[in-house]
Design an enzyme around this catalytic site. Structure first.
Site, PDB file in Angstrom:
ATOM      1  N   GLU A 261      24.162  -7.728  29.276  1.00  0.00           N
ATOM      2  CA  GLU A 261      23.166  -6.943  30.013  1.00  0.00           C
ATOM      3  C   GLU A 261      22.009  -7.890  30.274  1.00  0.00           C
ATOM      4  O   GLU A 261      21.234  -8.190  29.368  1.00  0.00           O
ATOM      5  CB  GLU A 261      22.668  -5.761  29.167  1.00  0.00           C
ATOM      6  CG  GLU A 261      23.700  -4.721  28.854  1.00  0.00           C
ATOM      7  CD  GLU A 261      24.151  -3.955  30.079  1.00  0.00           C
ATOM      8  OE1 GLU A 261      23.463  -3.998  31.118  1.00  0.00           O
ATOM      9  OE2 GLU A 261      25.212  -3.337  29.998  1.00  0.00           O
ATOM     10  N   CYS A 300      13.933  -3.960  31.567  1.00  0.00           N
ATOM     11  CA  CYS A 300      15.011  -4.534  32.378  1.00  0.00           C
ATOM     12  C   CYS A 300      15.248  -3.711  33.632  1.00  0.00           C
ATOM     13  O   CYS A 300      15.745  -4.218  34.627  1.00  0.00           O
ATOM     14  CB  CYS A 300      16.290  -4.595  31.549  1.00  0.00           C
ATOM     15  SG  CYS A 300      16.725  -3.002  30.854  1.00  0.00           S
TER      16      CYS A 300
HETATM   17  P1  NAP Z   1      16.247 -13.941  25.862  1.00  0.00           P
HETATM   18  O1  NAP Z   1      15.246 -14.988  25.724  1.00  0.00           O
HETATM   19  O2  NAP Z   1      17.427 -14.201  26.716  1.00  0.00           O
HETATM   20  O3  NAP Z   1      16.689 -13.560  24.395  1.00  0.00           O
HETATM   21  C1  NAP Z   1      17.566 -12.496  24.161  1.00  0.00           C
HETATM   22  C2  NAP Z   1      18.187 -12.644  22.791  1.00  0.00           C
HETATM   23  O4  NAP Z   1      19.027 -13.799  22.772  1.00  0.00           O
HETATM   24  C3  NAP Z   1      17.175 -12.858  21.677  1.00  0.00           C
HETATM   25  O5  NAP Z   1      17.610 -12.183  20.521  1.00  0.00           O
HETATM   26  C4  NAP Z   1      17.240 -14.358  21.473  1.00  0.00           C
HETATM   27  O6  NAP Z   1      16.842 -14.752  20.180  1.00  0.00           O
HETATM   28  C5  NAP Z   1      18.709 -14.607  21.665  1.00  0.00           C
HETATM   29  N1  NAP Z   1      19.060 -15.996  21.975  1.00  0.00           N
HETATM   30  C6  NAP Z   1      18.286 -16.958  22.527  1.00  0.00           C
HETATM   31  N2  NAP Z   1      19.002 -18.082  22.650  1.00  0.00           N
HETATM   32  C7  NAP Z   1      20.238 -17.834  22.180  1.00  0.00           C
HETATM   33  C8  NAP Z   1      21.409 -18.610  22.029  1.00  0.00           C
HETATM   34  N3  NAP Z   1      21.465 -19.868  22.428  1.00  0.00           N
HETATM   35  N4  NAP Z   1      22.476 -18.028  21.469  1.00  0.00           N
HETATM   36  C9  NAP Z   1      22.453 -16.757  21.074  1.00  0.00           C
HETATM   37  N5  NAP Z   1      21.358 -15.973  21.200  1.00  0.00           N
HETATM   38  C10 NAP Z   1      20.272 -16.510  21.738  1.00  0.00           C
HETATM   39  O7  NAP Z   1      15.590 -12.587  26.433  1.00  0.00           O
HETATM   40  P2  NAP Z   1      14.278 -11.866  25.938  1.00  0.00           P
HETATM   41  O8  NAP Z   1      13.130 -12.744  26.323  1.00  0.00           O
HETATM   42  O9  NAP Z   1      14.360 -11.403  24.542  1.00  0.00           O
HETATM   43  O10 NAP Z   1      14.291 -10.569  26.835  1.00  0.00           O
HETATM   44  C11 NAP Z   1      13.833 -10.542  28.149  1.00  0.00           C
HETATM   45  C12 NAP Z   1      14.972 -10.621  29.121  1.00  0.00           C
HETATM   46  O11 NAP Z   1      15.966  -9.666  28.781  1.00  0.00           O
HETATM   47  C13 NAP Z   1      14.555 -10.285  30.530  1.00  0.00           C
HETATM   48  O12 NAP Z   1      15.126 -11.227  31.391  1.00  0.00           O
HETATM   49  C14 NAP Z   1      15.122  -8.907  30.769  1.00  0.00           C
HETATM   50  O13 NAP Z   1      15.412  -8.643  32.116  1.00  0.00           O
HETATM   51  C15 NAP Z   1      16.348  -8.922  29.936  1.00  0.00           C
HETATM   52  N6  NAP Z   1      16.694  -7.573  29.517  1.00  0.00           N
HETATM   53  C16 NAP Z   1      17.816  -6.999  30.013  1.00  0.00           C
HETATM   54  C17 NAP Z   1      18.172  -5.714  29.613  1.00  0.00           C
HETATM   55  C18 NAP Z   1      19.403  -5.021  30.131  1.00  0.00           C
HETATM   56  O14 NAP Z   1      19.782  -3.978  29.601  1.00  0.00           O
HETATM   57  N7  NAP Z   1      20.045  -5.541  31.123  1.00  0.00           N
HETATM   58  C19 NAP Z   1      17.389  -5.030  28.682  1.00  0.00           C
HETATM   59  C20 NAP Z   1      16.254  -5.651  28.191  1.00  0.00           C
HETATM   60  C21 NAP Z   1      15.917  -6.932  28.617  1.00  0.00           C
HETATM   61  P3  NAP Z   1      15.328 -15.227  19.896  1.00  0.00           P
HETATM   62  O15 NAP Z   1      14.445 -14.118  20.311  1.00  0.00           O
HETATM   63  O16 NAP Z   1      15.337 -15.455  18.433  1.00  0.00           O
HETATM   64  O17 NAP Z   1      15.124 -16.455  20.712  1.00  0.00           O
END
Ligand code: NAP
Length: 684
Positions: A261, A300
């Site tokens: 997602e 999101c």
């Molecule tokens: P993110 O930076 O992509 O991080 C998401 C999750 O992935 C966090 O738990 C992060 O851990 C983890 N992560 C980071 N690098 C990783 C790796 N190499 N391997 C495995 N996991 C890893 O996103 P975010 O900043 O938390 O959230 C914002 C984004 O999420 C926005 O782009 C938004 O559009 C999207 N979003 C989408 C939805 C949906 O339902 N489609 C819902 C909410 C948000 P750490 O935090 O520890 O780095």
């Protein structure tokens, strides 16, 4: 300061070394410390598989549903909830933002609990679709069964909804009998950790059904490497990290199922004939402002692209600017704040960089400097409304500013609106505003290929509207392409995504034994008395009676037509009925046949059968003509115990058969049948 702990393999593990301080979004005060994890995260997979999974699989869908409902009730208890609200403020969420996250998360559990009890059997196996006959004589058939996978689901979550984001994944996995391991996003991990602590310490769910690893991505390797084809990863976050996970060895080689997602640039579209005086325009403007400001735009599903018919561009710009200028940005703890800060200063820098990129193809309509708090330490940012200078510029359709930012752009025709919306390359949701259903229908079907959900708003549904930005547990959440290509929730679709669908072939009797449900053609036990005299506990799947016969006469058909008023020509006009290519003569009403059938199989006296609450799958397979002699074969098909109510649901496979052995009508009669005295809450 409190170090965040991980709940792995039945215990809380407190880190022993210093780590990263997580700060309050509004005042930069330390909230918690995220430290190197003190346990092997891989142990969570083994524990989920060996302890949580078997315990869950012992329970029926209904028992799991009851647990979910109890967890929801526990989380919604005022005192309990308030602990979470206090932490939620630290993330920058206002009270209403927190309501979406915390109460909304518990609401997902409630919704799943009641839907599962209504739609799933009180069993550990579900049947998917109809029985497939593989032979003419019903000696060889197949059913698709859904069983729990013997693995775990690893959740990797985004920061923005630490409670709802976790519970909306947990509920369907739990119902499916699959344990969850949560890896929360760092920025708001303290709120996810507190929620898991409440759930685990409540003792309301089996040990091993929910674990949390408060770890950095770099520490996940043993966890991800130990996953197999029975496991799944549910990732929510940026498209970039989603892409990294897609190429992880666990996914590419071990066939671990990955649901992504990701981010998306969701659109709101004002339909061509919705002018600025219309109720639909007001809905469109209000929804755009709401989506820009709820959670400071860190959703999101937030509206990022605002499409307007060219002729209403200026009026829309004015309406949005006027509303956004009134938005009070401030401390989320202050009830007069409409919008809190972003989750962190780093997040604000990211959003500022995205806005700078968007400036290439936009001009600011509203970019007032943030109010007084922004001069302080918090991650505040005022709403930013941009207007496209080139509506086809790639930046507008690719750069997601994950904050209170949206771009207004004109369109000249419905087809251009569809193309502009699709230029986002796949989004979670789009909303369309207009009273002309020809226009809104054309827009909806035009953009459906690029969306997981489309909301069409007009004045008639305004009061009940759940909103553009609210994914609902009963509806699918997820979109194609850029949105990640995954799907979550969607009612039972989300549960079944955690289960293995297996086509089981065999004799009907074997399939009845496998599924616990009577399959046509399997052996039945002719009941010497009447199965309606048996209590729910005495009755067995396969108990059956073959009734006496009765002849359907011309007088019966005429009397039925007279008494019901159903004088359709096929029942009353011999000449017209004779011309019918289907009947070729007078036929009995289908409902007369059903009524006669009931007269044949119903046991009249007071007894365990409490009520008939409906009929499923009714088909009139052959016309019944005056002179036909019909009888009924009634077989106990499925039993569903309703916990604690003193009765259960029994579905009866019902066949109305004529003198030639042909089936005139086939259906399932649905009844409520009392338990034996003292059983399952029944009176002694
Ligand atoms: P993110 O930076 O992509 O991080 C998401 C999750 O992935 C966090 O738990 C992060 O851990 C983890 N992560 C980071 N690098 C990783 C790796 N190499 N391997 C495995 N996991 C890893 O996103 P975010 O900043 O938390 O959230 C914002 C984004 O999420 C926005 O782009 C938004 O559009 C999207 N979003 C989408 C939805 C949906 O339902 N489609 C819902 C909410 C948000 P750490 O935090 O520890 O780095």
């Amino acid at each position: 300061m409190r170090r965040l702990e991980s709940y792995v393999a039945g215990g809380w593990h407190r880190p022993t070394t210093n780590g990263r301080t997580l700060l309050d979004a509004a005042n930069n005060e330390p909230v918690a410390e995220l430290c190197p994890i003190a346990v092997d995260p891989g142990a969570a997979v083994a524990h989920g598989r060996d302890v949580g999974g078997p315990a869950l699989r012992e329970l029926t869908f209904h028992q799991r549903a009851t647990m979910l409902r109890n967890v929801a009730k526990m989380l919604l208890d005022d005192d309990t909830k308030e602990q979470l609200y206090e932490l939620s403020y630290c993330t920058g969420a206002t009270r209403s933002d927190s309501w979406i996250d915390i109460d909304g998360g518990a609401g997902v559990l409630m919704s799943y609990a009641s839907k599962a009890r209504r739609e799933l059997p009180n069993s550990t196996v579900a049947i998917d679709g109809a029985v497939e006959a593989l032979s003419r004589d019903d000696s060889f058939s197949a059913v698709h069964v859904l069983t729990s996978r013997k693995g775990v689901e690893v959740q990797i979550n985004a920061f923005n909804f630490p409670v709802w984001g976790m519970l909306k994944k947990f509920a369907p996995a739990f119902l499916a009998g699959v344990p969850s391991i949560v890896k929360p996003a760092a920025a708001t991990a303290y709120l996810a950790e507190a929620t898991v602590r409440l759930v685990v310490e409540s003792g309301l769910i089996p040990e091993g059904a929910l674990q949390i690893v408060c770890a950095s991505p770099a520490e996940l390797s043993t966890l991800l490497d130990s996953l197999t084809g029975q496991d799944s990863i549910a990732f929510t976050g940026s498209a970039a990290i989603g892409a990294t996970l897609r190429s992880h060895q666990a996914v590419t080689e071990a066939a671990v199922r990955l649901n992504v997602e990701a981010d998306s640039l969701n659109a709101a579209v004002l339909a061509p004939s919705a002018d600025p005086d219309s109720a639909e325009f007001d809905l469109y403007a209000a929804e755009t402002v709401k989506e820009m400001t709820v959670k400071a735009g860190q959703k999101c599903t937030a509206i990022r692209r605002v499409l307007v018919p060219q002729q209403h561009l200026d009026a829309t710009a004015q309406a949005l600017v006027a509303a956004l200028e009134n938005v009070v940005v401030g401390d989320p703890r202050n009830p007069s704040s409409d919008m809190g800060p972003l989750v962190s200063l780093a997040q604000r820098s990211d959003v500022e960089a995205s806005v700078a990129a968007l400036r290439e193809a936009t001009v600011p309509l509203l970019d007032n400097s943030a109010p007084s708090e922004s001069s302080g330490v918090g991650a505040f940012m005022a709403p930013k409304l941009l207007q496209a200078t080139d509506r086809w510029a790639e930046t507008i359709h690719t750069v997601e500013a994950f904050g209170p930012v949206a771009t207004l752009m004109p369109y000249s025709s419905i087809s251009e609106a569809i193309e502009l919306t699709a230029a986002g390359s796949g989004s979670l949701v789009a909303s369309i505003y207009g009273a002309d259903s020809d226009e809104t229908g054309e827009l909806a079907l035009g953009i459906a290929s690029h969306h997981g959900r489309v909301l069409i708003a007009d004045s008639t549904m305004a009061a009940a509207n759940t909103g553009h930005g609210s994914p609902l547990p009963t509806l699918v959440h997820g979109g194609p392409g850029r949105a990640g290509g995954g799907q979550e929730m969607g009612g039972m679709r989300g549960v079944f995504s955690h289960m293995q669908r297996t086509a089981v072939q065999g004799s009907p009797s074997t399939l009845t034994a496998v599924t616990g449900e009577h399959i046509t053609g399997s052996q039945t036990r002719q009941h010497k008395g009447h199965p309606f005299k048996l209590t729910f506990d005495e009755l067995e799947v396969g108990d059956s009676i073959t009734t006496e016969s009765r002849t359907v006469t011309t007088a019966d058909v005429a009397a039925f037509a007279e008494s019901t008023g159903d004088k359709f020509y096929a029942h009353t006009d011999e000449a017209a009925a004779a011309r019918s290519p289907i009947f070729g003569g007078i036929v009995a009403h289908g409902y007369l046949v059903l009524s006669f059938a009931a007269g044949l199989f119903v046991w009249p006296d007071e007894g365990p059968v409490l009520a008939n609450y409906g009929i499923d799958r009714l088909r009139f397979a052959k016309p019944t003509y005056p002179g036909d002699v019909i009888h009924v074969v009634l077989t106990c098909k499925r039993k569903t115990q309703l916990d604690g109510r003193g009765y259960g649901e029994v579905a009866w496979d019902t066949q109305v058969i004529n003198q030639h052995g042909e089936i005139n009508a086939a259906y399932d009669v649905l009844t409520m049948v009392a338990n034996s005295p003292g059983r399952n809450g029944a009176p002694q």
